[in-house]
Structures are given as structure tokens and as C-alpha cells.
Design a protein around this motif. Structure first.
Motif, PDB file in Angstrom:
ATOM      1  N   TYR A 189      -6.011   7.303   4.683  1.00  0.00           N
ATOM      2  CA  TYR A 189      -5.433   6.979   3.379  1.00  0.00           C
ATOM      3  C   TYR A 189      -5.724   8.061   2.341  1.00  0.00           C
ATOM      4  O   TYR A 189      -4.823   8.487   1.609  1.00  0.00           O
ATOM      5  CB  TYR A 189      -5.978   5.637   2.879  1.00  0.00           C
ATOM      6  N   ARG A 201       0.816  -1.209   0.000  1.00  0.00           N
ATOM      7  CA  ARG A 201       0.000   0.000   0.000  1.00  0.00           C
ATOM      8  C   ARG A 201       0.854   1.265   0.000  1.00  0.00           C
ATOM      9  O   ARG A 201       0.481   2.276  -0.574  1.00  0.00           O
ATOM     10  CB  ARG A 201      -0.956  -0.013   1.194  1.00  0.00           C
ATOM     11  N   THR A 222      -7.255   0.255   4.183  1.00  0.00           N
ATOM     12  CA  THR A 222      -7.658  -0.793   5.111  1.00  0.00           C
ATOM     13  C   THR A 222      -8.920  -0.357   5.856  1.00  0.00           C
ATOM     14  O   THR A 222      -9.169   0.852   6.008  1.00  0.00           O
ATOM     15  CB  THR A 222      -6.537  -1.075   6.122  1.00  0.00           C
TER      16      THR A 222
END
Length: 440
Positions: free
Chosen positions: A164, A23, A157
């Protein structure tokens, strides 16, 4: 209550799809284009005075600046067009392929502006070429920001969507910091006359030089598992129909975004001109303020996103919008009475806090409200409309308000209007809901 349209296309399948390998790497690859976009946009605002004399010479400084900022704004009017056309493309063929296309269009506009001859050399063709370059950039940016935001939203997530998605805007702060460092270095190495004559092009050439590197890292971008899980990817016709069916959330999303985009363009693109031309501070002072603002923006964005993941989007959005509405004009009025570097820094850092925390929550909030199967198009259109009608209009309207009223704090009224827009949108979007933590 605003939510996804009932006409949504089924979005899940039972087949296994590959997970994102890293990620962290995905964040860096996806946000690289955002870096280029904001790097160039900031340079256009920072060197507005030099650009105005190179391409819009009228003999009147205010008129030259107004023409330059109008060109800046007209480019942004292409954002909604790009959001619709390219957004439908991303929703149909995928996030990865679409983001590579948008980077190519953005790069073409950047190169055009960097190499364009001046008005003295080719006449009226010069401002027309610059305008065309801005139109290309605006068309690309219409979906670049939305595409990256949705990409980050879809790879996040559970329970960390706000954190994010905050890195979409955080990458732009890195670009501003980098551009300001270059500008500061040039101001120390070159006389102001040389910078005004041709030195302002150097940062643009640096931007052109990093384009191949950005292409290299973005071409390895992985598709999001959420997109791969969709049984059916909507055609462009289906995307347009769904977008029209969800016009209300697009409109409210535009209002929600107005608060963040106006504040952002004021404290980044317009700050150098405001500090130099309005407050009569040195160019070094204006650059240093911009550097520090970019740094604090980068810090506040993930904090705002993380807080909204814990307490919910609504409380964060309401609190910051109210604070911004109450303090925007008083802060600027205090600053312009007797401008100093320290006072300008304090005011800009306060606006930075409001922008960072609000935006950290806002991107995730809007991503959650738009329908999943047309997520990129609806998000991008809402954001593009806000940037075109409010955000990139900020340098122009601020210059005009000061010139018409003689009040150097007049841009505060524009900031207040944007805060009011965000406040109203938040109330309408979350009307009838509790203050429970955000959906993951």
C-alpha cells in the motif's frame, strides 16, 4: 533496537469508527497531491537550462545551472521546517484536513513560478520570486510525502503495508511520465529556441490548470480509522517533545531514506540535464529514457513493497543497498566512455530497479519504526532531511563534481555514498532482530 518512545500517548479507544469505504479511491485521492509536487519538481529539473537563462543569466552555462540547481536545493531546505510545523498539524487535527492545507501551499508555489517574469523584464526580483515559490513548495512538500505515506500505511490491510505505501512514490512516477510526455510533444512541435525562450512555461501552466481538479478529489478524502481511534490527539507542544525524544529514529530514518532519494533525483530530475549537457545526447533521447524509467519505477515500487511484506523489510533493504554500493560508479563509468542511448537506458533502468525495490520496502519500514502518535511528524522530518540534504542536492553536487574533477562518472561517488548510508541505517535499525516478515 530502535522502536517507539516509551512516552507514547495511548492510541486506541473502544468506540466504533467508520471504516474506509473504498481503499482504491482513498489511494487515488491521497496521492493526487504527490502528483502535483513531483510534476512541478521534474519540470524544474528538466527545463533547468531554459530556467537558468530566464532567471539566472550570467553568460556562463555552468554557473547558470549551478544557480538554478542551488535554488532547487534551497527550496528543499524548507522541507524539514514544513515537516515539523505541518507534521505537528497533521498529527493534531488529522490526515485529511492537513493534506488539503499542504496542497494549497504547494499550488501557490507552482503558480508563482509559472507566471514569474524573466530577469530581463524585472531584474533581480525575478530570481527572488522563483526562490520564494520554491520555498513554498519545499515547505509544503516537507509533509505532503510523509502525510500521504502515513495515510496509506494506516488504511492498509494487514500484511500489506509495504504494498500500500509503495503507491505514494508510484503516484510520483505517473507525474514524471505525464511531464515527460508533455516535454516530448513540445520538442516535436516547437523549435528548441522557442522552447528556451518561452515554451518551457507551457507545462507549468498545465500544472496550474489541473490544480482545481486535484482540490476537488482531495476534499472528499476520508480520515483514517486509526487516527479516529486515538483517545487523545497530541498538541503541537507534545508533538515537538516526542519528536525530540525520538531523535535517534529520525536520524536513522534520514540515513535510510538517503539511498532512495538520491537515486530518485538522479534518474528523474537530473537525467535530462545529464543526458543533454554531459553525455551530449539529444533531448529526445533523454526524454525517452525518462519516460521508460518512470514506467519501470511504477512497476518496481509495488513489487518491492509486496516482497518486503513476505520476506521482511531488512533482507530487501540490505540486498539493494549492497548492490547499489557495488555498481553505481562502475555503471556510470561504463556509460560515459562512449555514451549511447542504449547504454544510458540500460544504466538508468538498473538504477530504477534499485530505487523501486528499495523504496517499496523503505517507506513501510520507516512507518513501522516511528511512534504512532507522532507518526506523521517523525516520518516527515526524517524524509524531509534526507531530501533536503541529499536528494535535491543531487543535481547540484553532480554538476559540481563533474566540473571540478572532469570525470563525467563522478556522480557515481555520490550515489555510492547514499547507498552506504542506507546500508548502515538498515544494520543499526534492525540490529539484534531476526529476518522475520514485516510487522502488519
Amino acid at each position: 533496537m530502535v522502536g517507539p518512545s516509551a512516552t507514547a500517548v495511548p492510541s486506541t479507544a473502544t468506540a466504533e469508527v467508520p471504516a474506509i469505504k473504498s481503499r482504491t479511491a482513498a489511494i487515488l485521492r491521497s496521492t493526487s497531491g504527490n502528483f502535483l509536487e513531483q510534476f512541478d519538481f521534474f519540470l524544474f529539473g528538466f527545463y533547468a537550462t531554459s530556467i537558468s537563462k530566464a532567471f539566472f543569466p550570467t553568460g556562463n552555462e555552468v554557473t547558470e545551472l549551478l544557480l538554478t540547481f542551488t535554488t532547487f536545493w534551497l527550496g528543499a531546505l524548507m522541507r524539514p521546517v514544513g515537516a515539523i510545523v505541518l507534521g505537528a498539524y497533521l498529527d493534531h487535527i488529522g490526515r485529511r484536513k492537513g493534506l488539503i492545507v499542504t496542497l494549497g501551499i504547494m499550488a501557490a508555489g507552482t503558480v508563482l513560478i509559472a507566471v514569474c517574469p524573466t530577469y530581463a523584464q524585472i531584474g533581480i526580483a525575478a530570481p527572488l520570486i522563483v526562490l520564494f515559490g520554491r520555498l513554498l513548495q519545499g515547505f509544503s512538500a516537507g509533509v505532503e510525502l510523509g502525510g500521504v505515506s502515513i495515510y496509506l500505511f494506516e488504511i492498509a490491510t494487514p500484511g500489506n503495508k509495504g504494498f500500500y505505501t509503495s503507491f505514494q512514490s508510484a503516484s510520483q512516477q505517473v507525474a514524471i511520465f505525464f511531464a515527460a510526455i508533455i516535454g516530448f510533444s513540445l520538442s516535436q512541435l516547437m523549435p528548441s529556441e522557442t522552447i528556451s525562450a518561452w515554451g518551457w512555461r507551457i507545462p507549468f501552466f498545465i500544472g496550474c490548470a489541473i490544480i482545481p481538479f486535484i482540490f476537488f478529489i482531495r476534499r472528499t478524502l476520508e480520515e483514517t480509522p486509526e487516527f479516529l481511534k486515538q483517545k487523545k490527539h497530541p498538541t503541537q507542544r507534545e508533538v515537538f517533545a516526542a519528536m525530540l525524544a525520538n531523535w535517534r529514529i529520525v536520524l536513522l530514518g534520514m540515513m535510510l531514506t538517503a539511498m532512495t532519494t538520491v537515486t530518485f533525483y538522479f534518474i528523474t530530475v537530473y537525467t535530462p540535464t545529464f543526458g543533454k549537457n554531459v553525455l551530449k545526447l539529444s533531448i529526445t533521447d533523454s526524454l525517452l529514457v525518462t519516460l521508460l524509467v518512470a514506467t519501470t519505477n511504477f512497476i518496481w515500487l509495488p513489487i518491492g513493497g509486496a516482497i518486503s511484506d513476505r520476506v521482511g523489510r531488512r533482507p530487501v533493504l540490505l540486498t539493494i543497498a549492497i548492490l547499489a554500493l557495488a555498481t553505481a560508479y562502475p555503471a556510470l563509468a561504463w556509460l560515459v566512455v562512449e555514451p549511447t542511448f542504449n547504454k544510458m537506458l540500460m544504466v538508468e533502468l538498473w538504477f530504477s530497479l534499485c530505487f523501486g525495490v528499495y523504496n517499496g520496502a523503505m517507506v513501510a519500514a520507516l512507518s513501522e519504526e516511528v511512534p504512532a502518535h507522532v507518526r506523521t511528524t517523525c516520518f516527515s522530518l526524517a524524509f524531509a532531511l534526507a531530501v533536503a540534504l541529499f536528494g535535491t542536492f543531487t543535481p547540484l553536487v553532480s554538476t559540481w563534481l563533474i566540473d571540478m574533477t572532469g570525470n563525467r562518472a563522478a556522480p557515481g561517488f555520490w550515489l555510492m555514498a547514499a547507498a552506504a548510508s542506507g546500508l548502515i541505517a538498515t544494520i543499526l535499525i534492525y540490529r539484534g532482530r531476526g529476518a522475520a516478515p514485516a510487522r502488519s
